[in-house]
Motif scaffolding. Structure first.
Motif, PDB file in Angstrom:
ATOM      1  N   ILE A  27      49.247  39.534  33.917  1.00  0.00           N
ATOM      2  CA  ILE A  27      50.464  39.246  34.676  1.00  0.00           C
ATOM      3  C   ILE A  27      50.534  37.758  35.011  1.00  0.00           C
ATOM      4  CG2 ILE A  27      51.733  39.740  36.787  1.00  0.00           C
ATOM      5  CD1 ILE A  27      51.655  42.040  34.753  1.00  0.00           C
ATOM      6  N   LEU A  82      58.743  42.525  37.765  1.00  0.00           N
ATOM      7  CA  LEU A  82      58.384  41.180  37.308  1.00  0.00           C
ATOM      8  C   LEU A  82      59.482  40.150  37.548  1.00  0.00           C
ATOM      9  CD1 LEU A  82      56.516  41.925  33.966  1.00  0.00           C
ATOM     10  CD2 LEU A  82      55.589  40.709  35.945  1.00  0.00           C
ATOM     11  N   PHE A  92      49.839  42.087  41.837  1.00  0.00           N
ATOM     12  CA  PHE A  92      51.004  42.706  41.223  1.00  0.00           C
ATOM     13  C   PHE A  92      51.149  44.181  41.575  1.00  0.00           C
ATOM     14  CE2 PHE A  92      53.075  44.616  37.381  1.00  0.00           C
ATOM     15  CZ  PHE A  92      54.340  44.077  37.600  1.00  0.00           C
TER      16      PHE A  92
END
Length: 292
Positions: A27, A82, A92
């Motif tokens: 991520i 996102l 995340f």
């Protein structure tokens, strides 16, 4: 339970497999570079967990043929997460879990309806009949149907058909029981107005604002408010997996996170009295109310 195709279990698999790192690292690289490959690599290694979650939804809501669609709804939730994710504020997963959960439930709510009406007039009559039916107690008895028929000006048989159709448009979902002694959940019927696009849109907007407001609180305020209301400050669930109490399949049972009284919260944080904990929680409420 129906068989799940291998292609549905491995829809995000990459061959040969990509480098294996911590999931947060994929991520981070995606956010920093904007390169889609890092998100695909993330999905490759996160897929087993997605499979587990999709199977749980499939089992809970008895939607055996919808595994792949539920899983893809969760992937869509990850993509939406996102868009506004700020890597400097939190990992995340605590942030993204609510997006996955929301998209999965949106899909489930949409697919669980099984009745349609042919005109605005019929829909208005259906809504009126169901409102009266609920006001009379919601019991599917001859007496209740007869009372509804009188109020909407229809025959008994026609009214019975309308109410049956209305019940079909309602979705079963787990809602927290109000009984403090009940650690489980209770199946309630939620009206079909929840499937109204405007209702869904504005409810999602409210949830987004609420989550943003909560994220803006100070750490102590977050923890104490979560303790007071009874939810996890990381994933926002109001249940936890009790690893000391297993079900027939050997999996931890899901149990309610019970709200703590101010006295216990104060003790947990080293405060001298419950009033201090109460003031912190009230301040947090005021901040959230101001921001939303």
């Amino acid at each position: 339970m129906s068989h799940i195709e291998s292609k549905d279990l491995n829809m995000y698999r990459i061959t040969p497999p990509p480098p294996k790192w911590e999931l947060q690292e994929y991520i981070r690289l995606f956010v920093e570079t904007g390169n889609d490959k890092y998100f695909y690599w993330f999905l490759h290694y996160y897929e087993p967990q997605m499979n587990y979650l999709a199977k749980e939804y499939r089992k809970t809501y008895k939607m055996e043929e919808h595994f792949a669609d539920i899983k893809q709804a969760m992937a869509y939730g990850l993509c939406k997460a996102l868009v506004n994710y700020d890597i400097s504020k939190s990992p995340f997963f605590p942030y993204a879990n609510r997006y996955m959960e929301r998209e999965a439930h949106n899909y489930i709510r949409t697919m669980r309806t099984g009745y349609s009406v042919q005109s605005e007039f019929e829909y208005a009559r259906l809504r009126k009949a169901m409102a009266i039916y609920k006001d009379l107690g919601g019991e599917f008895t001859e007496e209740t149907i007869a009372q509804v028929a009188t109020q909407i000006g229809e025959s008994y048989e026609k009214t019975k058909s309308i109410i049956e159709g209305g019940i079909l448009t309602e979705n079963y979902t787990d809602v927290q029981s109000n009984d403090e002694d009940d650690a489980g959940t209770t199946d309630f019927l939620l009206p079909d107005s929840l499937l109204n696009p405007e209702s869904i849109y504005f409810k999602q907007e409210l949830y987004d604002k609420l989550y943003e407001a909560y994220d803006s609180l100070e750490y102590t305020e977050k923890i104490m408010l979560a303790q007071h209301l009874g939810f996890c400050p990381e994933c926002f669930s109001n249940h936890y997996a009790d690893k000391t109490d297993l079900d027939e399949n050997g999996k931890p049972k899901k149990k309610l996170i019970k709200p703590l009284p101010y006295t216990d919260i104060a003790t947990d944080h080293g405060f001298s009295d419950a009033d201090t904990a109460k003031r912190v929680c009230r301040t947090a409420f005021k901040k959230i109310k101001f921001l939303i």
